[in-house]
Design an enzyme around this catalytic site. Sequence first.
Site, PDB file in Angstrom:
ATOM      1  N   TYR A  66       0.901  -1.055   0.231  1.00  0.00           N
ATOM      2  CA  TYR A  66       0.039   0.115  -0.045  1.00  0.00           C
ATOM      3  C   TYR A  66       0.852   1.376  -0.197  1.00  0.00           C
ATOM      4  O   TYR A  66       1.814   1.296   0.825  1.00  0.00           O
ATOM      5  CB  TYR A  66      -0.930   0.064   1.308  1.00  0.00           C
TER       6      TYR A  66
ATOM      7  N   GLU B 261      -3.761   7.415  -4.082  1.00  0.00           N
ATOM      8  CA  GLU B 261      -3.582   6.465  -3.318  1.00  0.00           C
ATOM      9  C   GLU B 261      -3.637   5.028  -4.217  1.00  0.00           C
ATOM     10  O   GLU B 261      -4.060   5.061  -5.029  1.00  0.00           O
ATOM     11  CB  GLU B 261      -4.571   6.097  -2.238  1.00  0.00           C
TER      12      GLU B 261
END
Lengths: 386, 291
Positions: free
Chosen positions: A101, A190
């Site tokens: 991530y 993101e």
Amino acid sequence: MDLYEYQGKELFAHYGIPVSDGGLAATPEEARVAAEELGGQVVVKAQVLTGGRGKAGGIKLAEDASEAEARARDILGMDIRGHVVRKVWIEKASEIAKEYYLSLTFDRGEKKPLFMFTTQGGVDIEEVAAEHPEALVRLHVDPRVGFQPFHGRRLTQEGGVADAGEAKQIQALAGKLYGCFVGSDALLCEMNPLIVTPAGEVRALDSKFTVDDNALYKHPHIAEMRDLEAYPPEERAAREKGVTYVKLDGEVGILGNGAGLVMSTLDVIAIVGGRPANFCDLGGGGSAEGVVDALEVITADPQVQSIFFNIFGGITRCDEVARGILQALEQIDIAQSIVVRLDGTNAEEGRRMLQEAAPPNLHTEPTMLDAARRAVELAGETVEVA
Amino acid sequence: MAILVDSETRLVVQGLTGSEGSFHGPRNKAYGTQVVAGVTPGKGGQEVDGIPVFDGVAEAVAETGANTSMIFVPARFAIDAIYEAVDAGIHTIACISEGLPAHEMLGAYWHVRGEGARMIGPNCPGALSPGKANVGIIPAEVFAEGSVGLVSRSGTLTYQIGHELAQRGLGNSTIVGIGGDPVVGSSFVDVLALFEADPETESVVMVGEIGGEEEEKAARYIEREMSKPVFAYIAGFTAPPGKTMGHAGAIISGSSGTAQAKKDALEACGVRVGTTPTEVAELVVAAAASG
């Protein structure tokens, strides 16, 4: 402004961040063509401005083009958390060895961009933050300094990326992400997940992207990405007229000047037992035309039973608002009762104008609380009559 | 005393010849503020209501001794205006303009601080010290002179609360609008510190709203550093998550930035929070009467 996954990836690619090849489709047939062009296994991904697509069945694997068409048929038109899927992104399927991530957000509190990185990707990042805070690297970048190679090294070192080739790619990618974030005036970028393929290649498999509305004038190509149909019809009409409007679920239409006062007005309506139908801010200035436009937007919502006009004049002049109200009542057919409360700049003049014209469905009240009670009362009465 | 603006303020209005500047600049002057100059590039030599206009801030400072600037220029020129004011040695800047890109504000924020200047805004109504000076768009007639400091992220909501206080016989030392954008020059904590140090301020009302975590930071600061009583009001209990409520900074992101979380944080630090503008005014009145 939030971007769709495919739009965010387009910007990522523009800044040199590796993403998978894909194509956009609005029909099952287009999905088939896109899948044929890509060849082999593909993933059909619903394009909606909300999370939780996977759980809702909005992301499906397809072995070939005809299966892609079938999956697109299932997904198009699907309702995901109130968002109807009108487009799917057909992407070459990726082999995934690891899911990481990586994000870059705008930290308002620290006044610095904030990187977040973890090797525990592919899941809800708030869960990782809550359950394994030690696994989540948080790293601020001083905007006066900008991204430096050491930032990249800290991310991979502190995140525990063991493989040197992987670490190198992630460090470079973080630098490109910073460039993308600043270059496109983003508030959020993101990648969840950021994947590593079995061959050791690092790539962004998803994108979540928010751009600062105030900076869109600098980025016409991003401004054009706005999908007007993704907003409720009332909000779309408001945007066209330049009215700041958010649709809510209640019966009392709200119009005020200044975001804080309008938010407070919604709260006060709730406290006196009513439910606000919308947030609507006239903003500074508050010209008569602005009032007419706002009233048109508010009364287009069939749920609205009464309207509470709450004005405290600073830049906004109350006489101008009163003129707008009277003009609106002439131009548009407003069946609902309107409760008006005026205070501040030129309030006396405004109140005098309303009293002289005295339209039948217009009530004035001296205080915000009194006016809120009256508006809620009138919304209730209208419901009973209906 | 008071804070930020007072009888020592010598104001230059950047954008004095524009529609907002030419309305509010003279209004500030009529209130008694020393409005000594205006700046509009290319319009030097003109006058607005007897206020001389210069081409640049440095020139205006040199000619008039301006020490405070009010910025009224369109958003895309406002960042430049902030830097120009700092460059000219201005120590207090009120940026009324709204719609400034957040990334550019980050740069300006750090520069203003680095140079030792102080800025309120952008997207703020300015500051008013009743009886002394008004810099911005706050309708002065709503407020009375007194000892309650008022600091807020919202303009009109501040007028509402000031009005409720005035109706109950309480006035203000200074009213400060810090602005509704995600990045503003001064935080609640910055302004609370000024009020704490100001001998004319006896209590403070803080008016917050959804989004960000400045109210939570203020709560911790109040508990640790402040001797004066602080009262608070938070707007946006009924705001849905993920929607920007007018102010660019007023948005609940995921589960953070809610009005309830802010109220809880403030109350946990001993700050009394009113649920309506009327109630917060009543809290201040009750405390003043008993204290």
